[in-house]
Design a protein around this motif. Structure first.
Motif, PDB file in Angstrom:
ATOM      1  N   MET A   1     -50.832 -54.660  56.501  1.00 17.75           N
ATOM      2  CA  MET A   1     -51.447 -54.155  55.233  1.00 17.75           C
ATOM      3  C   MET A   1     -52.995 -54.522  55.246  1.00 17.75           C
ATOM      4  O   MET A   1     -53.624 -53.918  54.595  1.00 17.75           O
ATOM      5  CB  MET A   1     -50.789 -55.064  53.960  1.00 17.75           C
TER       6      MET A   1
ATOM      7  N   GLY B   1     -54.900 -51.539  56.088  1.00 19.64           N
ATOM      8  CA  GLY B   1     -54.998 -50.386  54.928  1.00 19.64           C
ATOM      9  C   GLY B   1     -53.613 -49.743  55.521  1.00 19.64           C
ATOM     10  O   GLY B   1     -53.637 -48.283  55.013  1.00 19.64           O
ATOM     11  N   ILE B   2     -52.666 -50.107  56.456  1.00 21.84           N
ATOM     12  CA  ILE B   2     -51.596 -49.349  56.583  1.00 21.84           C
ATOM     13  C   ILE B   2     -50.500 -49.410  55.514  1.00 21.84           C
ATOM     14  O   ILE B   2     -50.243 -50.504  55.103  1.00 21.84           O
ATOM     15  CB  ILE B   2     -50.938 -49.861  57.904  1.00 21.84           C
ATOM     16  N   ASP B   3     -49.837 -48.305  55.132  1.00 20.85           N
ATOM     17  CA  ASP B   3     -48.946 -48.146  54.162  1.00 20.85           C
ATOM     18  C   ASP B   3     -47.553 -49.130  54.561  1.00 20.85           C
ATOM     19  O   ASP B   3     -46.822 -48.514  55.485  1.00 20.85           O
ATOM     20  CB  ASP B   3     -48.517 -46.663  53.809  1.00 20.85           C
ATOM     21  N   TYR B   4     -47.206 -49.942  53.878  1.00 18.24           N
ATOM     22  CA  TYR B   4     -45.907 -50.900  54.271  1.00 18.24           C
ATOM     23  C   TYR B   4     -44.691 -50.215  53.855  1.00 18.24           C
ATOM     24  O   TYR B   4     -43.872 -50.381  55.000  1.00 18.24           O
ATOM     25  CB  TYR B   4     -46.281 -52.292  53.555  1.00 18.24           C
ATOM     26  N   PRO B   5     -44.340 -49.563  53.034  1.00 14.68           N
ATOM     27  CA  PRO B   5     -43.267 -48.861  53.087  1.00 14.68           C
ATOM     28  C   PRO B   5     -42.882 -47.801  54.126  1.00 14.68           C
ATOM     29  O   PRO B   5     -41.873 -47.801  54.629  1.00 14.68           O
ATOM     30  CB  PRO B   5     -43.283 -48.314  51.700  1.00 14.68           C
ATOM     31  N   SER B   6     -44.212 -46.986  54.434  1.00 17.40           N
ATOM     32  CA  SER B   6     -44.048 -46.155  55.653  1.00 17.40           C
ATOM     33  C   SER B   6     -43.733 -47.011  56.797  1.00 17.40           C
ATOM     34  O   SER B   6     -43.017 -46.473  57.853  1.00 17.40           O
ATOM     35  CB  SER B   6     -45.304 -45.478  55.651  1.00 17.40           C
TER      36      SER B   6
ATOM     37  N   ARG C   1     -40.145 -47.998  57.089  1.00 17.34           N
ATOM     38  CA  ARG C   1     -39.284 -46.608  57.762  1.00 17.34           C
ATOM     39  C   ARG C   1     -39.611 -46.445  59.191  1.00 17.34           C
ATOM     40  O   ARG C   1     -38.456 -45.900  59.846  1.00 17.34           O
ATOM     41  CB  ARG C   1     -39.711 -45.603  56.773  1.00 17.34           C
TER      42      ARG C   1
ATOM     43  N   PHE D   1     -47.106 -40.817  61.536  1.00 16.94           N
ATOM     44  CA  PHE D   1     -47.483 -42.253  60.791  1.00 16.94           C
ATOM     45  C   PHE D   1     -48.347 -43.218  61.705  1.00 16.94           C
ATOM     46  O   PHE D   1     -49.237 -43.789  61.321  1.00 16.94           O
ATOM     47  CB  PHE D   1     -46.113 -42.973  60.602  1.00 16.94           C
TER      48      PHE D   1
ATOM     49  N   GLU E   1     -52.133 -41.735  61.468  1.00 14.94           N
ATOM     50  CA  GLU E   1     -52.659 -42.029  60.322  1.00 14.94           C
ATOM     51  C   GLU E   1     -53.060 -43.572  60.252  1.00 14.94           C
ATOM     52  O   GLU E   1     -53.992 -43.808  59.633  1.00 14.94           O
ATOM     53  CB  GLU E   1     -51.608 -41.623  58.973  1.00 14.94           C
ATOM     54  N   SER E   2     -52.269 -44.243  60.801  1.00 12.25           N
ATOM     55  CA  SER E   2     -52.263 -45.661  60.862  1.00 12.25           C
ATOM     56  C   SER E   2     -53.535 -46.180  61.649  1.00 12.25           C
ATOM     57  O   SER E   2     -54.292 -47.110  61.120  1.00 12.25           O
ATOM     58  CB  SER E   2     -51.111 -46.708  61.453  1.00 12.25           C
TER      59      SER E   2
ATOM     60  N   ARG F   1     -56.746 -45.182  59.769  1.00 11.13           N
ATOM     61  CA  ARG F   1     -56.908 -46.183  58.540  1.00 11.13           C
ATOM     62  C   ARG F   1     -57.641 -47.405  58.795  1.00 11.13           C
ATOM     63  O   ARG F   1     -58.342 -48.020  58.546  1.00 11.13           O
ATOM     64  CB  ARG F   1     -55.620 -46.456  57.759  1.00 11.13           C
TER      65      ARG F   1
END
Length: 255
Positions: A147, A150-155, A158, A196, A199-200, A203
């Motif tokens: 987090m 800036g990485i989306d935690y729910p993703s 998954r 993902f 994108e991570s 970010r």
């Protein structure tokens, strides 16, 4: 371009949606346009462009390209394992980077190791509390690293569910068990997981500016002849003196 603009005007000003045929026609026209123009203007084949090339983390980029070679031959399980290695390399990139000081803002402490002392077990009443705290620390440490970049935690959760559970060995090898759920991994699952990781990485690259700032600040502080001094406010008991004394002490600038 005229057909594309006509469709835009019809939707924006008249509320008329383009038909499926018009959308496909526009897609084909744009693909032909970029296929023709890209080699002439940028000397790059349009079909060879990959978002992986935008990443600034060399090891993660290399592992993503290696994973793609497995996906190209239809081995999506091994390709997903490669994506997991790439994501772990992405986190390590910021954990071990040279930030110009001993502070590592995206580290959140050393990893727990199997050989750490004392040995703990949830079944041992004397260490069961430590076992619970260690389990929490392990999970929280990983979540904070994700987090904070800036990485989306729910993703991320998954991603963990759809990739193999890798086991690292002292010789540098990684192994995984081909669990039943991995047998149903599809090309769509792989494409999502690959996007993902990319994108991570994009970010997380925002942290590079922070690294430059920390390095420049420490470099500037080390270049001065006399160490900078920081003020320490030592408050006296106001009921006796009603005053505050300010003392000066020399502190290390880059601990």
């Amino acid at each position: 371009m005229k057909r594309l603009n006509d469709a835009r005007v019809a939707l924006k000003h008249n509320g008329t949606f383009a038909s499926g045929h018009q959308i496909e026609q526009a897609r084909e026209a744009l693909a032909d346009f970029f296929t023709t123009v890209m080699p002439k203007v940028f000397d790059v084949d349009f079909d060879s462009i990959d978002m992986v090339d935008l990443l600034t983390q060399p090891e993660a980029k290399r592992l993503l390209k290696e994973a793609q070679t497995n996906a190209d031959v239809g081995d999506y399980i091994h390709a997903m394992a490669g994506l997991d290695l790439a994501f772990k390399a992405l986190l390590r990139h910021y954990k071990h980077r040279d930030w110009g000081s001993r502070r590592r803002p995206f580290d959140f402490g050393d990893d727990l190791q199997f050989f750490d002392e004392p040995k703990i077990s949830a079944r041992d009443r004397m260490t069961s509390r430590l076992a619970k705290l260690s389990e929490f620390m392990d999970e929280a440490q990983e979540a904070l690293r994700v987090m904070s970049l800036g990485i989306d935690y729910p993703s991320f959760v998954r991603f963990n569910v759809t990739t193999p559970n890798l086991h690292a060995y002292g010789n540098g090898q990684h192994r995984y068990v081909r669990a039943k759920f991995l047998e149903v991994v599809t090309a769509e699952d792989y494409d999502w997981a690959r996007h993902f990781v990319i994108e991570s990485g994009l970010r997380a690259s925002k942290a590079h500016d922070l690294q430059a700032m920390m390095r420049e600040g420490c470099k500037a502080n080390r270049s001065v002849a006399e160490p900078p001094r920081t003020a320490c406010l030592d408050r006296w008991c106001r009921s006796l003196t009603g005053r505050a004394r300010v003392t000066m002490r020399t502190d290390p600038v880059c601990p």
